[in-house]
Design a protein around this motif. Sequence first.
Motif, short mmCIF file in Angstrom:
data_model
loop_
_atom_site.label_atom_id
_atom_site.label_comp_id
_atom_site.label_asym_id
_atom_site.label_seq_id
_atom_site.Cartn_x
_atom_site.Cartn_y
_atom_site.Cartn_z
N LEU A 44 0.28 39.40 -7.19
CA LEU A 44 0.34 38.21 -6.32
C LEU A 44 0.90 37.01 -7.07
O LEU A 44 0.57 36.79 -8.24
CB LEU A 44 -1.07 37.86 -5.81
CG LEU A 44 -1.76 38.92 -4.96
CD1 LEU A 44 -3.21 38.53 -4.71
CD2 LEU A 44 -1.02 39.14 -3.66
N TYR A 47 -1.03 30.96 -6.17
CA TYR A 47 -1.05 30.31 -4.87
C TYR A 47 -0.35 28.96 -4.94
O TYR A 47 -0.59 28.15 -5.84
CB TYR A 47 -2.48 30.11 -4.35
CG TYR A 47 -2.45 29.33 -3.07
CD1 TYR A 47 -1.95 29.90 -1.91
CD2 TYR A 47 -2.83 27.99 -3.04
CE1 TYR A 47 -1.85 29.17 -0.75
CE2 TYR A 47 -2.73 27.25 -1.87
CZ TYR A 47 -2.24 27.85 -0.74
OH TYR A 47 -2.12 27.11 0.41
N GLN A 51 4.33 27.51 -0.15
CA GLN A 51 4.80 28.83 0.29
C GLN A 51 4.05 29.36 1.52
O GLN A 51 4.29 30.48 1.95
CB GLN A 51 4.66 29.84 -0.87
CG GLN A 51 5.47 29.48 -2.10
CD GLN A 51 6.94 29.34 -1.80
OE1 GLN A 51 7.54 30.20 -1.14
NE2 GLN A 51 7.55 28.25 -2.25
N ASP A 52 3.15 28.55 2.08
CA ASP A 52 2.36 29.03 3.22
C ASP A 52 3.22 29.51 4.39
O ASP A 52 2.87 30.46 5.06
CB ASP A 52 1.41 27.93 3.72
CG ASP A 52 0.14 27.82 2.91
OD1 ASP A 52 -0.03 28.61 1.95
OD2 ASP A 52 -0.68 26.94 3.23
N GLN A 55 5.19 33.40 3.01
CA GLN A 55 4.39 34.10 2.01
C GLN A 55 5.12 35.31 1.43
O GLN A 55 5.87 36.00 2.13
CB GLN A 55 3.05 34.53 2.62
CG GLN A 55 2.16 33.35 2.93
CD GLN A 55 0.84 33.76 3.53
OE1 GLN A 55 0.79 34.60 4.43
NE2 GLN A 55 -0.24 33.18 3.03
N VAL A 59 1.57 39.07 -0.84
CA VAL A 59 0.52 38.33 -0.13
C VAL A 59 0.36 38.90 1.28
O VAL A 59 -0.77 39.14 1.74
CB VAL A 59 0.83 36.82 -0.09
CG1 VAL A 59 -0.18 36.07 0.79
CG2 VAL A 59 0.87 36.24 -1.49
N ASN A 89 -7.23 33.51 -7.25
CA ASN A 89 -5.86 33.47 -6.73
C ASN A 89 -5.71 34.40 -5.53
O ASN A 89 -5.10 34.04 -4.52
CB ASN A 89 -4.87 33.85 -7.84
CG ASN A 89 -3.45 33.68 -7.40
OD1 ASN A 89 -3.02 32.61 -7.00
ND2 ASN A 89 -2.69 34.76 -7.50
N ASP A 92 -7.48 32.79 -2.56
CA ASP A 92 -6.70 31.66 -2.03
C ASP A 92 -5.48 32.14 -1.26
O ASP A 92 -5.20 31.65 -0.16
CB ASP A 92 -6.28 30.72 -3.17
CG ASP A 92 -7.46 29.98 -3.78
OD1 ASP A 92 -8.55 29.96 -3.17
OD2 ASP A 92 -7.28 29.42 -4.87
N ASN A 93 -4.74 33.09 -1.80
CA ASN A 93 -3.54 33.58 -1.12
C ASN A 93 -3.87 34.18 0.24
O ASN A 93 -3.17 33.91 1.22
CB ASN A 93 -2.82 34.63 -1.99
CG ASN A 93 -1.76 34.03 -2.88
OD1 ASN A 93 -0.80 33.46 -2.40
ND2 ASN A 93 -1.95 34.16 -4.18
#
Length: 183
Positions: A44, A47, A51-52, A55, A59, A89, A92-93
Motif C-alpha cells: 500500500l 496514505y 489521492q482519495d 486510489q 488500496v 496506514n 487509513d487507506n
Amino acid sequence: MAQKKIAVVVGSLRKDSLNRKLALAIAHLAPPDFTFEHVRIDDLPLYDQDQDGNQAPAVKRLKTEIAAADGVLFVTPEYNRAIPGVLKNAIDNASRPYGQSAWAGKPAGVVGISIGQIGTAVAQQQLRAVLAYLDMPTLGQPEVFLQNKEGLFDDKGHVAEGSKQFLQGWVDKYVAWVNDHSK
C-alpha cells in the motif's frame, strides 16, 4: 450454516512474524464454516488525502477484500507501545475517502503476541480506539495479550496444549461475535 469469510490483517511484515503464526494458529481452531483470508498490506502507498479521488490499485484491492469479508481479525505486534505504522496506514487507506470506509460495520477481533511481558496490550488498546471510531463492533472479552515463550507453537504451527484451551475460548467467542454482528 453459511460460510463466513474473515479478513485477517497482520500488522507485521516480518517473514517469520510471531503474529502471522498466531493468525494461522487461530484459523486452525475455527470451525469449518469459517475461512480466514490474509489481506496484503505491504504494497500500500502511504496514505495521502490528495489521492482519495484516485486510489491506487492496491488500496482498491484492500477495500474490496475487506468489503467482501463477514468480519475482520486484526493480529498486531506492538512497536514502541503503539500499533505498527504499516497497520495504521492500511486502516487509513481503507477508511477513505470520508464516507466510503470499507471497515464500517464489520465485526472485529483483536489479538497479538510479543516477546514482552504484557504482550501487545498497549497496541491493542490503541487499535480498539481506532476501530471504535471506524464503527467496527469489536469483541471486548476475553482479551488476548500473549507473551511468546519457547514451545508456544508446535512444529506444525499450532498452539501447544498449554495455551490451546485459552485460545480456543477466544476463538469460540469471536465466532459467536461474528455470527451475531455480520450482515
